[in-house]
Design an enzyme around this catalytic site. Structure first.
Site, PDB file in Angstrom:
ATOM      1  N   ASP A  30       0.859  -1.227   0.099  1.00 20.84           N
ATOM      2  CA  ASP A  30       0.115   0.103  -0.081  1.00 20.84           C
ATOM      3  C   ASP A  30       0.850   1.202  -0.049  1.00 20.84           C
ATOM      4  O   ASP A  30       1.956   1.233   0.727  1.00 20.84           O
ATOM      5  CB  ASP A  30      -0.864  -0.030   1.265  1.00 20.84           C
ATOM      6  CG  ASP A  30      -2.028   1.124   1.057  1.00 20.84           C
ATOM      7  OD1 ASP A  30      -3.127   0.902   1.118  1.00 20.84           O
ATOM      8  OD2 ASP A  30      -1.763   2.208   1.034  1.00 20.84           O
ATOM      9  N   ASN A  86     -13.158  -3.745   1.963  1.00 25.15           N
ATOM     10  CA  ASN A  86     -14.343  -2.986   2.001  1.00 25.15           C
ATOM     11  C   ASN A  86     -15.267  -2.875   0.532  1.00 25.15           C
ATOM     12  O   ASN A  86     -14.448  -3.010  -0.287  1.00 25.15           O
ATOM     13  CB  ASN A  86     -13.757  -1.477   2.135  1.00 25.15           C
ATOM     14  CG  ASN A  86     -13.088  -1.295   3.467  1.00 25.15           C
ATOM     15  OD1 ASN A  86     -13.417  -2.006   4.612  1.00 25.15           O
ATOM     16  ND2 ASN A  86     -11.939  -0.557   3.535  1.00 25.15           N
ATOM     17  N   GLN A  93     -14.678   1.761   1.105  1.00 23.30           N
ATOM     18  CA  GLN A  93     -14.019   1.383  -0.208  1.00 23.30           C
ATOM     19  C   GLN A  93     -13.901   2.910  -0.870  1.00 23.30           C
ATOM     20  O   GLN A  93     -14.589   3.631  -1.065  1.00 23.30           O
ATOM     21  CB  GLN A  93     -14.710   0.620  -0.919  1.00 23.30           C
ATOM     22  CG  GLN A  93     -13.934   0.229  -2.176  1.00 23.30           C
ATOM     23  CD  GLN A  93     -15.083  -1.023  -3.085  1.00 23.30           C
ATOM     24  OE1 GLN A  93     -15.846  -1.121  -2.835  1.00 23.30           O
ATOM     25  NE2 GLN A  93     -14.126  -1.421  -4.141  1.00 23.30           N
ATOM     26  N   HIS A  99      -9.951  -5.107  -3.413  1.00 24.24           N
ATOM     27  CA  HIS A  99      -8.623  -5.226  -2.782  1.00 24.24           C
ATOM     28  C   HIS A  99      -8.978  -5.711  -1.441  1.00 24.24           C
ATOM     29  O   HIS A  99      -9.779  -5.234  -0.769  1.00 24.24           O
ATOM     30  CB  HIS A  99      -7.805  -3.790  -2.847  1.00 24.24           C
ATOM     31  CG  HIS A  99      -8.519  -2.682  -2.372  1.00 24.24           C
ATOM     32  ND1 HIS A  99      -9.631  -2.063  -3.164  1.00 24.24           N
ATOM     33  CD2 HIS A  99      -8.285  -2.186  -1.057  1.00 24.24           C
ATOM     34  CE1 HIS A  99      -9.798  -1.067  -2.331  1.00 24.24           C
ATOM     35  NE2 HIS A  99      -9.328  -0.891  -1.207  1.00 24.24           N
ATOM     36  N   HIS A 101      -6.802  -5.773   2.133  1.00 22.32           N
ATOM     37  CA  HIS A 101      -5.512  -5.226   2.889  1.00 22.32           C
ATOM     38  C   HIS A 101      -5.125  -6.330   3.691  1.00 22.32           C
ATOM     39  O   HIS A 101      -6.055  -6.928   4.539  1.00 22.32           O
ATOM     40  CB  HIS A 101      -6.151  -4.097   4.033  1.00 22.32           C
ATOM     41  CG  HIS A 101      -6.655  -2.823   3.023  1.00 22.32           C
ATOM     42  ND1 HIS A 101      -5.661  -1.761   3.168  1.00 22.32           N
ATOM     43  CD2 HIS A 101      -7.902  -2.673   2.648  1.00 22.32           C
ATOM     44  CE1 HIS A 101      -6.901  -0.995   2.356  1.00 22.32           C
ATOM     45  NE2 HIS A 101      -8.061  -1.423   2.265  1.00 22.32           N
TER      46      HIS A 101
END
Ligand code: 5GP
Ligand code: ZN
Length: 131
Positions: A30, A86, A93, A99, A101
């Site tokens: 990230d 999310n 989101q 995606h 995390h």
């Protein structure tokens, strides 16, 4: 998707710190991490929300989550971590390409969770979902 930042990462139009990839998924760091090692696992194909993904994509995502979690534990000594995904803006989101995390948690860094649990009639919900 032309204007999707994660599709551009998949096509290498935008650079990323790639950690792992398989046929249908890739994992990269990230850009604004909550903690060291904060990694995103995404499908290579564009899906907005996780329930839209096909089973083969889920398998590749699962493999990537498994491999990256073990890399964080094995190579960085991560002991505590959260896996978060999310769906939809109201759920937090911001990038509308699925995606997951993986966020290492230390005493000072990582995901902060506020869990507002409520008393609800779960029986009627179970009935709704199963009948
Ligand atoms: P969301 O809030 O949608 O669950 O999370 C989106 C995440 O994508 C954020 O943690 C944000 O830092 C990350 N992100 C946004 N743009 C980029 C980018 O261009 N590269 C990388 N590596 N991460 C990004
Ligand atoms: Zn996309």
């Amino acid at each position: 998707m032309d204007d999707c930042i994660f599709c551009k990462i998949v096509s290498k139009e935008i650079p990323s710190d790639l950690i792992y990839e398989n046929k249908g998924a890739m994992a990269f760091l990230d850009v604004s991490p909550l903690s060291e090692g904060h990694t995103l696992v995404i499908p290579k194909k564009h899906f907005e929300r996780s329930h839209e993904m096909d089973i083969e994509t889920w398998k590749d995502i699962s493999d990537a989550l498994d491999v990256v979690s073990k890399l964080l534990v094995g190579k960085m000594g991560v002991r505590n971590y959260n896996i978060l995904q999310n769906n939809g803006r109201d759920a937090g989101q911001e990038v509308m390409h699925v995606h997951f995390h993986i966020i290492p948690k230390t005493k000072t860094e990582g995901l902060e969770i506020k869990w507002n649990s409520k008393k609800k009639d779960t029986k009627s919900t179970a009935k709704l979902l199963t009948e």
